[in-house]
Design a protein around this motif. Structure first.
Motif, PDB file in Angstrom:
ATOM      1  N   ALA A 194     -19.286 -14.501  38.162  1.00  0.00           N
ATOM      2  CA  ALA A 194     -19.381 -13.661  39.356  1.00  0.00           C
ATOM      3  C   ALA A 194     -19.041 -14.478  40.591  1.00  0.00           C
ATOM      4  O   ALA A 194     -19.354 -15.672  40.683  1.00  0.00           O
ATOM      5  CB  ALA A 194     -20.788 -13.077  39.487  1.00  0.00           C
ATOM      6  N   GLY A 195     -18.412 -13.819  41.560  1.00  0.00           N
ATOM      7  CA  GLY A 195     -18.079 -14.488  42.809  1.00  0.00           C
ATOM      8  C   GLY A 195     -17.804 -13.480  43.902  1.00  0.00           C
ATOM      9  O   GLY A 195     -17.705 -12.275  43.651  1.00  0.00           O
ATOM     10  N   SER A 196     -17.686 -13.965  45.126  1.00  0.00           N
ATOM     11  CA  SER A 196     -17.403 -13.115  46.285  1.00  0.00           C
ATOM     12  C   SER A 196     -16.270 -13.742  47.079  1.00  0.00           C
ATOM     13  O   SER A 196     -16.280 -14.944  47.358  1.00  0.00           O
ATOM     14  CB  SER A 196     -18.637 -12.976  47.192  1.00  0.00           C
ATOM     15  N   ALA A 197     -15.290 -12.924  47.450  1.00  0.00           N
ATOM     16  CA  ALA A 197     -14.164 -13.409  48.240  1.00  0.00           C
ATOM     17  C   ALA A 197     -14.539 -13.448  49.714  1.00  0.00           C
ATOM     18  O   ALA A 197     -15.287 -12.594  50.202  1.00  0.00           O
ATOM     19  CB  ALA A 197     -12.948 -12.508  48.032  1.00  0.00           C
ATOM     20  N   LEU A 198     -14.031 -14.444  50.431  1.00  0.00           N
ATOM     21  CA  LEU A 198     -14.216 -14.512  51.870  1.00  0.00           C
ATOM     22  C   LEU A 198     -13.044 -13.801  52.526  1.00  0.00           C
ATOM     23  O   LEU A 198     -11.890 -14.217  52.359  1.00  0.00           O
ATOM     24  CB  LEU A 198     -14.286 -15.967  52.345  1.00  0.00           C
ATOM     25  N   PRO A 199     -13.293 -12.734  53.280  1.00  0.00           N
ATOM     26  CA  PRO A 199     -12.201 -11.906  53.821  1.00  0.00           C
ATOM     27  C   PRO A 199     -11.191 -12.717  54.617  1.00  0.00           C
ATOM     28  O   PRO A 199     -11.547 -13.600  55.391  1.00  0.00           O
ATOM     29  CB  PRO A 199     -12.945 -10.911  54.727  1.00  0.00           C
TER      30      PRO A 199
END
Length: 435
Positions: A194-199
Motif C-alpha cells: 500500500a502507498g499514497s502518491a504525492l500530488p
C-alpha cells in the motif's frame, strides 16, 4: 519498531550494542553495521536505531544508577537495553524478555546488567521525573543542538526534536521514463503493498517500509528510494526546462539520486562530480540500474582548475556537505557524531564551494544550492552572505524555491502535501541566477 525475529534477541542485542559503542567512539552507524554479520544486520539496525534515538535519556539514567561508567562494551549494552526499556519509545518486546536477553548477552561481556536494569524498572518513575530539567535526556539530542534549534526556530524547535524521534517513511520516486506514479500504485497493489502518491510529483509514500527487492520493477529501474524533500531538487533546477543537451553539473553527486532524477526528467549532458571515488561508484551503479548515462569525475568541486574544461554550465546543482541535521530520523547517529564546532567548518566548506563554482556558470544560468539541514547557518544565512559577495547573483524569480523545509507534516505546500502523519526530511533550497 518492528520486532526482528531472525536471530535470538540476545545475539541482536550484542550486535546492536557493538554498533552503539562504535558510534559513541566517533564512527558512523553505517560503517559499524557493515561490519555486522549479514544475517544479523536487519535486526541489529532496528535495535541500534532505537537505542540512538533514546540515547540521551539512557545515558542520563545510567549515570544516576552507575555513576562510574563501566567498560565501553558493557556500557553500550546497558545503554541499548535502557533505551529499549524506555517508556513510550515503542519497543516491541516485553520488559522481562528484554532483561533476560540482555543478561544472556552480558555473559559475553561481563558486568552487572541484570541488577541495573531491574533497578531501573523498579525506580523508573522517580528516575524519569528527575530528568525533566536535563535537555539532553528530555530531547535526546546534544545540548548545543537543542540550543541552536531554539535560536533558529523559536516556535517549532520542540516539534522538530519530536519529529527526529520518529521513523521516517519510505518514499519512492517513480521513473517517469518508465511510467506514472498512478500506474505504479497499481503495481504496488498487485504486489500486496500500500502507498499514497504525492500530488503533482513522482513520489509515493509507502504505508510500511519493505526491502527494495520487494518493489515491483526495482531491478529494472522503474523506481528508486528517495525522500520527498530530496525529490524537489531536479524539478527546481530544471524549472521551465533546459534545452536538449544542456550542460549540467551535479557538484557533489554521490550517491546519485538527484543526478538520476535530472536525467529521468530531461535529455541533459550531466557531469557528476564527487571528491570520494568510492562514493562516486555508487552513482555509476544507480545510473546503470536506471539505464541512464552521465559523465563523471572524482574531484573536489571547490577546485575547478583540476576538472573544468572552461565551457560554462547551463545549470549547477550544489547539494553541499552539511550537518545532515534534517535527516536525523533516517540517521539517528548524526546527532551524536556532530560537534558544535562542526557547523562553522561546514559553513566554510559550503561558502568555498559556492564561490568556486559560480564562475563556471554561464550568464543567465541557474545554480540550485541545497542542504539536508535545518540550521539557518547552512541555509538562508549562507545564501544571504553569498549574495553580499557576488553582485551578479540574484534569487531566481521562477520557480520559487521553498527555502527551509522542516521535517513536519504542516511544512509542505499544497503541491506535495504528504499523507496524514507523514512528513518529508528537513532541507533547504535556494535557486540562484547569474544576472
Amino acid at each position: 519498531m518492528n520486532a526482528p525475529a531472525s536471530l535470538p534477541l540476545a545475539q541482536l542485542l550484542t550486535h546492536a550494542a557493538t554498533a552503539v559503542q562504535a558510534v559513541r567512539a566517533g564512527q558512523s552507524l553505517t560503517d559499524a553495521l557493515e561490519r555486522c554479520p549479514a544475517p544479523a544486520r536487519p535486526g541489529a539496525q532496528a535495535l541500534s536505531f532505537h537505542a540512538l534515538r533514546w540515547l540521551g535519556g539512557a545515558q542520563a539514567v545510567r549515570a544516576k544508577l552507575v555513576p562510574k561508567a563501566p567498560p565501553p562494551a558493557v556500557d553500550a549494552l546497558l545503554l541499548t537495553s535502557l533505551a529499549l526499556l524506555w517508556p513510550g519509545s515503542g519497543t516491541p518486546y516485553a520488559e522481562h524478555t528484554l532483561v533476560d536477553q540482555a543478561v544472556v548477552a552480558a555473559k559475553q561481556r561481563g558486568g552487572f546488567v541484570n541488577a541495573v536494569l531491574r533497578r531501573f524498572l523498579r525506580e523508573r518513575e522517580t528516575l524519569l521525573a528527575g530528568l525533566q530539567d536535563d535537555a539532553v535526556a528530555r530531547f535526546n539530542h546534544p545540548r548545543w543542538w537543542v540550543e541552536r534549534l531554539k535560536g533558529d526556530w523559536p516556535d517549532q524547535w520542540q516539534a522538530v526534536l519530536a519529529a527526529d524521534q520518529q521513523r521516517a517513511p519510505m518514499t519512492l520516486r517513480v521513473n517517469r521514463r518508465h511510467g506514472s506514479a498512478q500506474a505504479y500504485l497499481g503495481r504496488l497493489a498487485e504486489a500486496g503493498l500500500a502507498g499514497s502518491a504525492l500530488p503533482g510529483t513522482d513520489a509515493i509514500v509507502l504505508a510500511q517500509p519493505v526491502p527494495v527487492q520487494q518493489l515491483p520493477g526495482f531491478a529494472a529501474g522503474d523506481v528508486s528510494v528517495q525522500d520527498a524533500a530530496a525529490q524537489r531538487a531536479a524539478p527546481l533546477l530544471l524549472g521551465a526546462g533546459l534545452p536538449t543537451g544542456a550542460r549540467v553539473l551535479d557538484a557533489c553527486a554521490a550517491p546519485g539520486g538527484k543526478t538520476a532524477h535530472l536525467l529521468e526528467l530531461a535529455e541533459l549532458d550531466v557531469l557528476a562530480l564527487d571528491s570520494d571515488a568510492q562514493r562516486l561508484a555508487r552513482v555509476h551503479d544507480t545510473l546503470q540500474r536506471l539505464g541512464l548515462k552521465a559523465r563523471s569525475a572524482a574531484a573536489d568541486a571547490g577546485d575547478p582548475a583540476a576538472w573544468w574544461d572552461g565551457r560554462p554550465f547551463d545549470a549547477i546543482l550544489l547539494d553541499a556537505p552539511c550537518s545532515a541535521s534534517g535527516i536525523v530520523r533516517r540517521h539517528p547517529d548524526v546527532r551524536w557524531l556532530r560537534r558544535a564546532t562542526d557547523i562553522a567548518a561546514l559553513c566554510r566548506t559550503q561558502a568555498r564551494l559556492l564561490d568556486a563554482l559560480w564562475p563556471t556558470l554561464r550568464p543567465g544560468g541557474r545554480l540550485l544550492y541545497c542542504t539536508c539541514s535545518v540550521f539557518k547557518a547552512e541555509g538562508q544565512e549562507q545564501i544571504d552572505a553569498f549574495l553580499q559577495r557576488h553582485g551578479d547573483a540574484a534569487i531566481a524569480p521562477e520557480p520559487v524555491a521553498p527555502g527551509h523545509l522542516l521535517p513536519l507534516p504542516d511544512n509542505e505546500d499544497d503541491r506535495s502535501s504528504p499523507p496524514a502523519g507523514a512528513s518529508a526530511d528537513g532541507f533547504f533550497y535556494s535557486l540562484l541566477t547569474k544576472t
